[in-house]
Design a protein around this motif. Structure first.
Motif, PDB file in Angstrom:
ATOM      1  N   GLN A 178      -1.968  -8.285   9.248  1.00 60.37           N
ATOM      2  CA  GLN A 178      -1.777  -8.686   7.850  1.00 60.37           C
ATOM      3  C   GLN A 178      -0.569  -7.997   7.221  1.00 60.37           C
ATOM      4  O   GLN A 178       0.088  -8.563   6.344  1.00 60.37           O
ATOM      5  N   LEU A 179      -0.241  -6.797   7.675  1.00 61.77           N
ATOM      6  CA  LEU A 179       0.895  -6.061   7.111  1.00 61.77           C
ATOM      7  C   LEU A 179       2.233  -6.561   7.637  1.00 61.77           C
ATOM      8  O   LEU A 179       3.212  -6.667   6.883  1.00 61.77           O
ATOM      9  N   TYR A 180       2.297  -6.868   8.933  1.00 56.48           N
ATOM     10  CA  TYR A 180       3.592  -7.184   9.558  1.00 56.48           C
ATOM     11  C   TYR A 180       3.717  -8.646   9.967  1.00 56.48           C
ATOM     12  O   TYR A 180       4.833  -9.149  10.089  1.00 56.48           O
ATOM     13  N   ALA A 181       2.615  -9.324  10.219  1.00 56.91           N
ATOM     14  CA  ALA A 181       2.579 -10.754  10.550  1.00 56.91           C
ATOM     15  C   ALA A 181       3.202 -11.039  11.919  1.00 56.91           C
ATOM     16  O   ALA A 181       4.152 -10.383  12.349  1.00 56.91           O
ATOM     17  N   ILE A 182       2.632 -12.014  12.586  1.00 55.84           N
ATOM     18  CA  ILE A 182       3.170 -12.553  13.833  1.00 55.84           C
ATOM     19  C   ILE A 182       3.317 -14.050  13.640  1.00 55.84           C
ATOM     20  O   ILE A 182       2.323 -14.774  13.552  1.00 55.84           O
ATOM     21  N   PHE A 184       6.943  -2.571  -1.101  1.00 59.11           N
ATOM     22  CA  PHE A 184       6.212  -3.009   0.074  1.00 59.11           C
ATOM     23  C   PHE A 184       6.946  -2.624   1.355  1.00 59.11           C
ATOM     24  O   PHE A 184       6.332  -2.235   2.343  1.00 59.11           O
ATOM     25  N   TYR A 185       8.274  -2.744   1.348  1.00 59.59           N
ATOM     26  CA  TYR A 185       9.072  -2.404   2.525  1.00 59.59           C
ATOM     27  C   TYR A 185       9.504  -0.940   2.536  1.00 59.59           C
ATOM     28  O   TYR A 185      10.241  -0.506   3.410  1.00 59.59           O
ATOM     29  N   GLY A 186       9.043  -0.170   1.552  1.00 60.63           N
ATOM     30  CA  GLY A 186       9.400   1.240   1.476  1.00 60.63           C
ATOM     31  C   GLY A 186       8.796   2.039   2.619  1.00 60.63           C
ATOM     32  O   GLY A 186       7.676   1.787   3.056  1.00 60.63           O
ATOM     33  N   ARG A 187       9.555   3.029   3.096  1.00 57.79           N
ATOM     34  CA  ARG A 187       9.094   3.894   4.188  1.00 57.79           C
ATOM     35  C   ARG A 187       9.208   5.339   3.735  1.00 57.79           C
ATOM     36  O   ARG A 187      10.181   6.027   4.044  1.00 57.79           O
ATOM     37  N   PRO A 188       8.210   5.830   2.997  1.00 58.46           N
ATOM     38  CA  PRO A 188       8.260   7.203   2.502  1.00 58.46           C
ATOM     39  C   PRO A 188       8.111   8.202   3.646  1.00 58.46           C
ATOM     40  O   PRO A 188       7.661   7.841   4.741  1.00 58.46           O
ATOM     41  N   PRO A 189       8.473   9.463   3.427  1.00 58.21           N
ATOM     42  CA  PRO A 189       8.280  10.490   4.455  1.00 58.21           C
ATOM     43  C   PRO A 189       6.808  10.560   4.873  1.00 58.21           C
ATOM     44  O   PRO A 189       5.913  10.366   4.054  1.00 58.21           O
ATOM     45  N   VAL A 190       6.587  10.871   6.136  1.00 54.32           N
ATOM     46  CA  VAL A 190       5.221  10.867   6.682  1.00 54.32           C
ATOM     47  C   VAL A 190       4.316  11.820   5.914  1.00 54.32           C
ATOM     48  O   VAL A 190       3.163  11.489   5.613  1.00 54.32           O
ATOM     49  N   LEU A 191       4.820  13.005   5.574  1.00 56.42           N
ATOM     50  CA  LEU A 191       3.993  13.991   4.883  1.00 56.42           C
ATOM     51  C   LEU A 191       3.569  13.507   3.503  1.00 56.42           C
ATOM     52  O   LEU A 191       2.512  13.905   2.992  1.00 56.42           O
ATOM     53  N   ALA A 249      -0.604 -12.069   6.132  1.00 61.55           N
ATOM     54  CA  ALA A 249      -0.187 -12.291   4.739  1.00 61.55           C
ATOM     55  C   ALA A 249       1.079 -11.533   4.369  1.00 61.55           C
ATOM     56  O   ALA A 249       1.747 -11.884   3.406  1.00 61.55           O
ATOM     57  N   LYS A 250       1.409 -10.460   5.096  1.00 60.22           N
ATOM     58  CA  LYS A 250       2.491  -9.549   4.730  1.00 60.22           C
ATOM     59  C   LYS A 250       2.261  -9.027   3.317  1.00 60.22           C
ATOM     60  O   LYS A 250       3.132  -9.096   2.450  1.00 60.22           O
ATOM     61  N   LEU A 251       1.046  -8.497   3.108  1.00 62.72           N
ATOM     62  CA  LEU A 251       0.658  -7.903   1.833  1.00 62.72           C
ATOM     63  C   LEU A 251       0.012  -6.536   2.097  1.00 62.72           C
ATOM     64  O   LEU A 251      -0.528  -6.303   3.187  1.00 62.72           O
ATOM     65  N   PRO A 252       0.019  -5.641   1.100  1.00 59.99           N
ATOM     66  CA  PRO A 252      -0.597  -4.318   1.271  1.00 59.99           C
ATOM     67  C   PRO A 252      -2.119  -4.402   1.199  1.00 59.99           C
ATOM     68  O   PRO A 252      -2.739  -4.093   0.174  1.00 59.99           O
ATOM     69  N   THR A 253      -2.728  -4.839   2.268  1.00 60.47           N
ATOM     70  CA  THR A 253      -4.164  -5.052   2.273  1.00 60.47           C
ATOM     71  C   THR A 253      -4.779  -4.544   3.572  1.00 60.47           C
ATOM     72  O   THR A 253      -4.129  -4.550   4.616  1.00 60.47           O
ATOM     73  N   ILE A 254      -6.023  -4.097   3.465  1.00 65.23           N
ATOM     74  CA  ILE A 254      -6.767  -3.590   4.617  1.00 65.23           C
ATOM     75  C   ILE A 254      -7.820  -4.616   5.014  1.00 65.23           C
ATOM     76  O   ILE A 254      -8.581  -5.093   4.173  1.00 65.23           O
ATOM     77  N   PHE A 255      -7.866  -4.960   6.299  1.00 72.53           N
ATOM     78  CA  PHE A 255      -8.887  -5.857   6.825  1.00 72.53           C
ATOM     79  C   PHE A 255      -9.718  -5.093   7.848  1.00 72.53           C
ATOM     80  O   PHE A 255      -9.229  -4.175   8.510  1.00 72.53           O
ATOM     81  N   GLY A 256     -10.963  -5.466   7.970  1.00 73.91           N
ATOM     82  CA  GLY A 256     -11.830  -4.825   8.952  1.00 73.91           C
ATOM     83  C   GLY A 256     -13.178  -5.515   9.023  1.00 73.91           C
ATOM     84  O   GLY A 256     -13.425  -6.500   8.320  1.00 73.91           O
ATOM     85  N   VAL A 257     -14.044  -5.009   9.880  1.00 72.85           N
ATOM     86  CA  VAL A 257     -15.392  -5.565  10.024  1.00 72.85           C
ATOM     87  C   VAL A 257     -16.100  -5.457   8.676  1.00 72.85           C
ATOM     88  O   VAL A 257     -16.230  -4.364   8.124  1.00 72.85           O
ATOM     89  N   GLY A 258     -16.549  -6.603   8.142  1.00 77.00           N
ATOM     90  CA  GLY A 258     -16.961  -6.658   6.751  1.00 77.00           C
ATOM     91  C   GLY A 258     -18.464  -6.680   6.497  1.00 77.00           C
ATOM     92  O   GLY A 258     -19.239  -7.246   7.261  1.00 77.00           O
ATOM     93  N   PHE A 274       3.956   0.816   5.027  1.00 75.26           N
ATOM     94  CA  PHE A 274       4.000   1.967   5.930  1.00 75.26           C
ATOM     95  C   PHE A 274       2.799   2.883   5.699  1.00 75.26           C
ATOM     96  O   PHE A 274       2.203   3.408   6.639  1.00 75.26           O
ATOM     97  N   VAL A 275       2.426   3.049   4.424  1.00 70.76           N
ATOM     98  CA  VAL A 275       1.274   3.875   4.080  1.00 70.76           C
ATOM     99  C   VAL A 275      -0.003   3.284   4.676  1.00 70.76           C
ATOM    100  O   VAL A 275      -0.804   3.976   5.304  1.00 70.76           O
TER     101      VAL A 275
END
Length: 451
Positions: A73-77, A13-20, A82-91, A321-322
């Motif tokens: 949701q990814l980074y939290a304030i 979850f905290y991994g930061r792979p190369p951008v490419l 949630a700090k989980l690998p999830t996508i939120f948007g207009v549903g 990061f992805v």
């Protein structure tokens, strides 16, 4: 891995792979959800008879709201997110309610009701720790299962060319869809390493080229789109109407149950563990906050995106990061419409062929959640009756046409509402019995009959 290890793994979850390496994986998430994000405001615009400028403004602010809610949701304030690998948007889950409210009260009526609906989400989040025991795996899993099942008609309609398309069901549409699906299957099952993880984007790429050969790709939207746009607060106004508020609060609370299911599916399907109270609390709180604040700028209510949950479960790529790259792209597209317009040139058959397997993964994740509980007669009854009623009414919407309009708005448009209500209620009412208890009862019955 510990977040301080500077991991580059896409499976951390905290991994930061190369951008490419991260970009193609991120693009899969963008392509899976961007059409749904822009389709919701388009549908609502049709219901309220808005102008072309209002239509473009709603689409752009929907992209921005989806980006910001995902980043939260990814980074939290603080405690939000949630700090989980999830996508939120207009549903999509809100569409029946939004169109009904909009037809009667306009966009201003939708946004006013949405403020109260978002507050209702926050209230659910604040009390979720105390009531989480009311949503065991058999309830959350049933909701996730129905989410997956209810998406199949969307995928099939996409594969056929999109609802209302003049060439709906044509051989060309199905050829593009099947080729796209075949490439996804071949790459996901026979490729190795990074290419295997990018199976969806490979399928979309091949399908897109084939669609161009058939003349299905139209770049007109790109040339017509503006280069820059900035959302304005209260541009659409805001009105508060009792009937609209009641409808919106109900669907927002029900959506909170869907969010519980999606977040549970994310941790179970992608991370092989249960959802924690902190993650659930933060996810619900963040979604309610974004829904409430977004209404000020004209953003429609946000929700977790089940198709992206399916991608996480399928690939096990959980690096935030992805997913953050996907959110940043949506943010840029929100301010620079030409970027977003380019993504909308992907034909529906390509999207359908690429996502139908993802929707199937959501269904299997629901089954996986359900089986974490014992498959006692009690739990089997909860799941089976919830499925029968929700999918049955969804398949035959005319069956409730004599009910009050409010009931039809809340129940008829989404099987998720029925599944959540039935499974939740039965879990409360039916006596708790384990497999051992049921076996003991059978032995007692046999003993009485033998005497």
């Amino acid at each position: 891995m510990n977040k301080n290890n500077q991991s580059k793994s896409v499976f951390d979850f905290y991994g930061r792979p190369p951008v490419l390496k991260a970009l193609p994986l991120s693009l899969q998430h963008i392509l899976a959800m961007i059409m749904g994000t822009v389709t919701v405001p388009i549908i609502v615009v049709g219901a309220v008879d808005a102008t072309l400028d209002e239509k473009m403004a709603l689409i752009q602010v929907a992209l921005i709201a989806s980006a910001l809610s995902t980043l939260l949701q990814l980074y939290a304030i603080g405690r939000m997110g949630a700090k989980l690998p999830t996508i939120f948007g207009v549903g999509f889950a809100y569409v029946p309610t939004l169109t009904a409210v909009g037809a009667q009260f306009g966009i201003a009526g939708i946004l006013g009701a949405q403020v109260i609906g978002g507050i209702a989400m926050i209230v659910v989040g604040l009390f979720i720790k105390r009531i989480r025991h009311l949503f065991p795996p058999v309830v959350a899993g049933t909701v996730v299962l129905v989410i997956g099942l209810s998406l199949y008609d969307i995928a099939i309609n996409y594969m056929a060319g999109g609802v209302g398309s003049p060439d709906h069901g044509s051989v060309e549409n199905w050829t593009v869809a099947i080729v796209t699906l075949t490439v996804v299957l071949l790459v996901s099952q026979f490729a190795r390493g990074f290419l295997q993880l990018a199976s969806i984007i490979c399928g979309i790429g091949v399908g897109y080229l084939l669609a161009m050969f058939y003349g299905m790709v139209d770049f007109g939207a790109v040339s017509d789109a503006h280069w820059l746009t900035v959302p304005k607060p209260l541009e659409f106004g805001m009105e508060f109407h009792g009937a609209a508020i009641i409808s919106m609060v109900i669907i927002c609370v029900i959506n909170s149950v869907q969010t519980i299911g999606d977040l549970s599916a994310t941790t179970v399907g992608g991370m092989n563990r249960e959802l924690s109270d902190r993650e659930l609390f933060g996810g619900l709180l963040g979604n309610g906050f974004c829904t409430t604040v977004g209404s000020i700028f004209g953003a429609l209510p946000t929700a977790s995106f089940s198709q992206n949950v399916g991608i996480v479960a399928m690939t096990r790529v959980i690096s935030r990061f992805v997913l953050a790259l996907a959110a940043v792209f949506l943010l840029v597209a929100g301010f620079i419409p030409k970027f977003g317009a380019l993504m909308t040139t992907i034909p529906y058959p390509v999207l359908g062929g690429a996502t139908i397997i993802v929707f199937g993964m959501i269904t299997m994740t629901g089954i996986k959640l359900i089986t974490k509980d014992e498959m006692s007669s009690r739990n089997v009854t909860i799941v089976s009756l919830s499925l029968a009623l929700s999918m049955g009414i969804y398949a035959v919407p005319d069956s409730i046409e004599k009910f009050p309009e409010m009931f039809q708005l809340v129940v008829g448009g989404s099987p998720i509402v029925i599944a959540a209500f039935v499974s939740f209620t039965l879990n409360l009412l039916l006596p708790q019995k384990t497999l051992a208890d049921e076996e003991r009862e059978r032995r007692q019955i046999e003993l009485k009959m033998s005497n």
